[in-house]
Scaffold this active site. Sequence first.
Site, mmCIF file in Angstrom:
data_model
loop_
_atom_site.group_PDB
_atom_site.id
_atom_site.type_symbol
_atom_site.label_atom_id
_atom_site.label_comp_id
_atom_site.label_asym_id
_atom_site.label_seq_id
_atom_site.Cartn_x
_atom_site.Cartn_y
_atom_site.Cartn_z
ATOM 1 C CB THR A 162 -27.577 0.772 2.714
ATOM 2 O OG1 THR A 162 -26.833 1.188 3.878
ATOM 3 C CG2 THR A 162 -26.762 1.032 1.472
ATOM 4 C CG HIS B 215 -18.584 -7.149 5.095
ATOM 5 N ND1 HIS B 215 -17.475 -7.252 4.288
ATOM 6 C CD2 HIS B 215 -18.660 -5.847 5.441
ATOM 7 C CE1 HIS B 215 -16.897 -6.064 4.161
ATOM 8 N NE2 HIS B 215 -17.608 -5.196 4.848
ATOM 9 C CG HIS C 247 -15.036 -3.329 0.178
ATOM 10 N ND1 HIS C 247 -14.192 -2.882 -0.805
ATOM 11 C CD2 HIS C 247 -14.248 -3.794 1.177
ATOM 12 C CE1 HIS C 247 -12.938 -3.050 -0.404
ATOM 13 N NE2 HIS C 247 -12.950 -3.599 0.790
#
Length: 557
Positions: A9, A488, A531
């Site tokens: 990402t 996460h 998030h």
Amino acid sequence: MHGPQASCTSGLLVANRLSANPNTRVVLIEPGSDDRNNPNVTDPLNRDENANSPIDWSYESTPQSRLNDRSVEFTAGKIVGGSSMINGMMYIRTAVPEVDGWERLGAKGWNWDTLWPFYKGIERFVDPTPEQAEAGAGVNPEYHGRSGEIAVGYPSQLLTGNLSPTLAATWEILGVSVCQDANGGKVEGYTVRPMMVDRESGLRASAATAFYYPISDRPNLKLMRGTALHLLWIEHAREAGSQCIMLNESGEVIVAAGALVTPTILEASGVGNPSLLTKLGIKARVELPGVGENFQDQPDLTLSYCPKTATPGVFTPYAAFVTAKDVFGDKTEDIAAATEANLRTWAETVAATSNHVGPDAIESIFRLQHDLIFKKKVAIGEITMTPSKAIASEYWSLLPFSRGSVHLHSKTANGTYKVDIDPRFFQIDYDEQSFIALCRLTEKFLATDPAAKQVTGRIDPKADQIPTDATDEQWKSFVKSATVPNCHVLGTAAMMSRELGGVVDENLRVYGTENVRVVDASVIPLQVTGHLVSTIYAVAARAADLILGTRSESAEQ
């Protein structure tokens, strides 16, 4: 020249920014496929189809002693674009005090004010429609960017009607107020979460769609299929061999493989704890015992109920971000005091399982975390509501004190390494205590009108597991049998002072090196509310800015 870098990402965003200069060559290394036409990736409603599929690494943990010795699985995108291609697409930034805390841990210049322009700069926000606004989708225009690459907003499949106002009214009864727009650094409260979905096309917005596909034909940008295993410390190009990428004198390596993989690349390269590296037959190049330590994830659990009315095929991004006061009620002050009194003991517990990161360092981090929870009053839990064929109420702890690790374990016959992923969920008793309190709050919410009128009974856990008057022991048994990772993961190559176990400095450069940087979730030193991907994008955008700035300074000198 910049490169190589993994194309997860954050790596794609950095490659996008650096390759904008035609005189800069960038090489991306990515083992996953370019699966851009996979409907399970592109169609947001198919997001649950990707776990345990060919585009998921499906990393297995070591058996967890506090989870009935179960191994748990961490999803991660095995695809160009990384986990942004398979995640839940929710987009809530973290809280102001959490980012400010990074600077207190030694990340000079990293605070909310410096990160804020990058949060906004990468975002292309679209306002909710009148129908969506009436259904609870809120926006504060000052919080959002309009011209960035990542599409953010409320998808056309958003469930409209009176469900969100019903949930909001129930949370108000329980003392949790509405947060109209949670993306301005104050996250606490009930909110309708925006998503990374392009409303015009109805497709997922990801790192690949935003930062790679539009510029993939740049002649100075190359995507190389393969796996980055380690770095070679060499002086002459002829020593490299045909399987290596050579950099010129101004070149850099940017590791962006994610919090589960980046530490293993560093260790295989001789960066880490010398005692561990020596056992594996790896020559220690840079002594950094924090590599692979400080592993943080969020325990996750779901209660499911029979809905009064099924609503399949829509998005219901409803969530409450709850504080310690919301979770513990009148016991909050007593728990705050007891928690503070135990910080040293917890630091010693974590230090006993760490790779020579001492209790003094860990205690100082814990004191900052305690301050965030009980003085700054940031959210400690997220409780979601997803009505479909069943009503799923998923919830997770946001700021656990437990710390795990990820390390190379042993060498395989083909020259690679086995890896130990050990999140150590509930290593600290407080984490289990607060998680059970979060479970009880979730159950209470769905037993309180008007939300209670949306369900006709509980599906899971069964009544014999968790009766209406369940004891803490019954909840503990259920938690141990059903808790999973929230995926996460962060902190395993933390941007902190070296004394605290940090791995990279404020310029994301690995301590003890001149041209190796890390830009991914592993550098974030503390768990974040909201998030993770929103903050990863902002960190990557600022990292690119810093890299370009330091290169300019070097050129001038």
